[in-house]
Scaffold this active site. Sequence first.
Site, PDB file in Angstrom:
ATOM      1  N   GLN A 262       0.836  -1.205   0.000  1.00  0.00           N
ATOM      2  CA  GLN A 262       0.000   0.000   0.000  1.00  0.00           C
ATOM      3  C   GLN A 262       0.866   1.249   0.000  1.00  0.00           C
ATOM      4  O   GLN A 262       1.891   1.309   0.686  1.00  0.00           O
ATOM      5  CB  GLN A 262      -0.901   0.007   1.243  1.00  0.00           C
ATOM      6  CG  GLN A 262      -1.688   1.286   1.467  1.00  0.00           C
ATOM      7  CD  GLN A 262      -1.012   2.238   2.460  1.00  0.00           C
ATOM      8  OE1 GLN A 262      -0.009   1.884   3.088  1.00  0.00           O
ATOM      9  NE2 GLN A 262      -1.530   3.434   2.570  1.00  0.00           N
TER      10      GLN A 262
ATOM     11  N   TYR B 203       0.996   5.527   0.466  1.00  0.00           N
ATOM     12  CA  TYR B 203       0.522   6.884   0.698  1.00  0.00           C
ATOM     13  C   TYR B 203       1.326   7.821  -0.196  1.00  0.00           C
ATOM     14  O   TYR B 203       2.424   7.490  -0.645  1.00  0.00           O
ATOM     15  CB  TYR B 203       0.733   7.286   2.156  1.00  0.00           C
ATOM     16  CG  TYR B 203      -0.289   6.755   3.124  1.00  0.00           C
ATOM     17  CD1 TYR B 203      -1.649   6.955   2.909  1.00  0.00           C
ATOM     18  CD2 TYR B 203       0.105   6.069   4.265  1.00  0.00           C
ATOM     19  CE1 TYR B 203      -2.587   6.479   3.808  1.00  0.00           C
ATOM     20  CE2 TYR B 203      -0.833   5.595   5.170  1.00  0.00           C
ATOM     21  CZ  TYR B 203      -2.179   5.799   4.942  1.00  0.00           C
ATOM     22  OH  TYR B 203      -3.105   5.328   5.824  1.00  0.00           O
TER      23      TYR B 203
ATOM     24  N   THR C  38      -3.567   4.461  -1.908  1.00  0.00           N
ATOM     25  CA  THR C  38      -4.634   4.952  -1.035  1.00  0.00           C
ATOM     26  C   THR C  38      -5.104   6.329  -1.475  1.00  0.00           C
ATOM     27  O   THR C  38      -4.299   7.250  -1.643  1.00  0.00           O
ATOM     28  CB  THR C  38      -4.144   5.002   0.419  1.00  0.00           C
ATOM     29  OG1 THR C  38      -3.968   3.668   0.897  1.00  0.00           O
ATOM     30  CG2 THR C  38      -5.150   5.708   1.321  1.00  0.00           C
TER      31      THR C  38
ATOM     32  N   ARG D 218      -8.423  12.523  15.560  1.00  0.00           N
ATOM     33  CA  ARG D 218      -8.763  11.323  16.319  1.00  0.00           C
ATOM     34  C   ARG D 218      -8.629  11.644  17.805  1.00  0.00           C
ATOM     35  O   ARG D 218      -7.540  11.579  18.377  1.00  0.00           O
ATOM     36  CB  ARG D 218      -7.864  10.158  15.900  1.00  0.00           C
ATOM     37  CG  ARG D 218      -8.060   9.808  14.422  1.00  0.00           C
ATOM     38  CD  ARG D 218      -7.127   8.728  13.933  1.00  0.00           C
ATOM     39  NE  ARG D 218      -7.317   8.510  12.502  1.00  0.00           N
ATOM     40  CZ  ARG D 218      -6.507   7.788  11.737  1.00  0.00           C
ATOM     41  NH1 ARG D 218      -5.437   7.218  12.274  1.00  0.00           N
ATOM     42  NH2 ARG D 218      -6.761   7.637  10.443  1.00  0.00           N
TER      43      ARG D 218
ATOM     44  N   LYS E 217      -7.373   2.234  -3.409  1.00  0.00           N
ATOM     45  CA  LYS E 217      -8.041   1.940  -2.147  1.00  0.00           C
ATOM     46  C   LYS E 217      -8.744   3.187  -1.620  1.00  0.00           C
ATOM     47  O   LYS E 217      -8.139   4.258  -1.543  1.00  0.00           O
ATOM     48  CB  LYS E 217      -7.020   1.444  -1.125  1.00  0.00           C
ATOM     49  CG  LYS E 217      -7.568   1.176   0.261  1.00  0.00           C
ATOM     50  CD  LYS E 217      -6.452   0.723   1.200  1.00  0.00           C
ATOM     51  CE  LYS E 217      -6.979   0.474   2.608  1.00  0.00           C
ATOM     52  NZ  LYS E 217      -7.419   1.724   3.272  1.00  0.00           N
TER      53      LYS E 217
ATOM     54  N   HIS F  38     -11.827   3.670   4.966  1.00  0.00           N
ATOM     55  CA  HIS F  38     -10.658   3.686   5.857  1.00  0.00           C
ATOM     56  C   HIS F  38     -11.024   3.157   7.234  1.00  0.00           C
ATOM     57  O   HIS F  38     -10.467   3.582   8.251  1.00  0.00           O
ATOM     58  CB  HIS F  38     -10.082   5.103   5.969  1.00  0.00           C
ATOM     59  CG  HIS F  38      -8.582   5.150   6.046  1.00  0.00           C
ATOM     60  ND1 HIS F  38      -7.774   5.325   4.945  1.00  0.00           N
ATOM     61  CD2 HIS F  38      -7.739   5.025   7.094  1.00  0.00           C
ATOM     62  CE1 HIS F  38      -6.510   5.336   5.320  1.00  0.00           C
ATOM     63  NE2 HIS F  38      -6.458   5.143   6.636  1.00  0.00           N
TER      64      HIS F  38
ATOM     65  N   ARG G 241     -11.979   5.682   9.969  1.00  0.00           N
ATOM     66  CA  ARG G 241     -10.931   6.442  10.653  1.00  0.00           C
ATOM     67  C   ARG G 241     -10.625   7.794   9.994  1.00  0.00           C
ATOM     68  O   ARG G 241      -9.720   8.493  10.432  1.00  0.00           O
ATOM     69  CB  ARG G 241      -9.644   5.606  10.719  1.00  0.00           C
ATOM     70  CG  ARG G 241      -9.803   4.382  11.591  1.00  0.00           C
ATOM     71  CD  ARG G 241      -8.598   3.467  11.508  1.00  0.00           C
ATOM     72  NE  ARG G 241      -7.385   4.036  12.053  1.00  0.00           N
ATOM     73  CZ  ARG G 241      -7.088   4.090  13.354  1.00  0.00           C
ATOM     74  NH1 ARG G 241      -7.931   3.607  14.244  1.00  0.00           N
ATOM     75  NH2 ARG G 241      -5.939   4.609  13.772  1.00  0.00           N
TER      76      ARG G 241
END
Length: 413
Positions: free
Chosen positions: A154, A156, A184, A193, A280, A304, A307
């Site tokens: 994956q 970023y 992603t 968060r 994704k 996600h 999140r």
Amino acid sequence: MTGDLRRSSPRAQAWGAGSGTSPEARLRQRLPTLDDIERRARRRIPRFAFDFLEGGTGDDLNTRRNRLALDAVELVPRYGKPGPVNTEVELFGVRCAAPIGISPVGVDGIIWPGATRMFASAAGKARIPYIAGTLATATIEDVAELAGPYAWFQLYGLPADDHAVTFDLIKRAGAAGVRVLAATLDAPVRSKRPRDLRNGLVVPFRPTPKTILDVALSPPWLLALATAGTPAFRNMERYVEKPATLANTAGFVQSQIKGTFSWDVIKRMRDAWSGALVVKGVMHPEDAEQALAAGVDGILVSNHGGRQFDAAPAAIDVLPAIAARVGTRATILFDSGIRSGLDVARAIALGASGTFAGRAFLLGLGGLGERGAGYVAGLLKEELETAMGQLGAPSLDALAQLTRRHRGAFDFT
């Protein structure tokens, strides 16, 4: 007579339940569901790490929405043609034991030290895909060696210098033998968060008396830390000014990773990458069309895991519309909220060819240590087989043909 039936039942033998005395059978009796594993993990993981694992963004509305939406999907059983079930699926040229995979989780070593290597090893043994993350705690080279043909990677976005690091990571993944690259899209900005902020779990992480006490009260986690070492962003270390200390690497991650890609960069990835390319985080059919125009091979429908954006729809509620729009032009995958084999069956019935889970597998590590990821893989597969048997669906294709009721499905018209 009951004992004779148990000994003679192939199903009972497959579950390790023949005598009820094998270690696996006893473990299945103690921890028959992910909820049981979660309760055990909560006792073994420091509070700040468990909050990081369990939490979403904002008020955790999206994580709850994912769960409620999956629970609301109803599947109608069909009878009269009993027989064995087959959970195998081919994803991008690799035969997998089940349509179940391990999602990428950034800084997974905070939740359980050594998690990346444990996931890679478990994926190879279970014959399921593992999407190792950019911010994993082992290098992509190590993951590929452990997971073999089941290693995915994956990415970023690292846009500095015209994505120089991004494309170097792509080269590294190809040289390591990775089959599938997942870019992603659904993290365009950092989310808020609150649980992590209250716990001081920010980059770079600075221990406080409270977090030190949390660790001291979690001996299994502390032992894992002593064995695996301090979690670090291993894929990033070669791009950091030397010495690549944890503080320097964390600073690089904080300043350089932006989390998403433009469609133009996805097209450049397509040109640079000879393997399968997945995007994704798609949640809208029009974005799926953009992905197809960029030349992708797969679309991973995901929010996600709840999140990133608290007002987003449940991922399962947008899956059917995206699957219908894409048809056979790309492979549809799903994650966000998978906690059981029944959830896997629901997602397959609504149009996915494969599913992924992150929290479920991390809970396995938290509850059972190194063997936990393999245990969860077996548990999900077993539950999927049971669901397929109950539904009268001997294959994944048959699952996709079932009558279902899905009141929450998004209507994009």
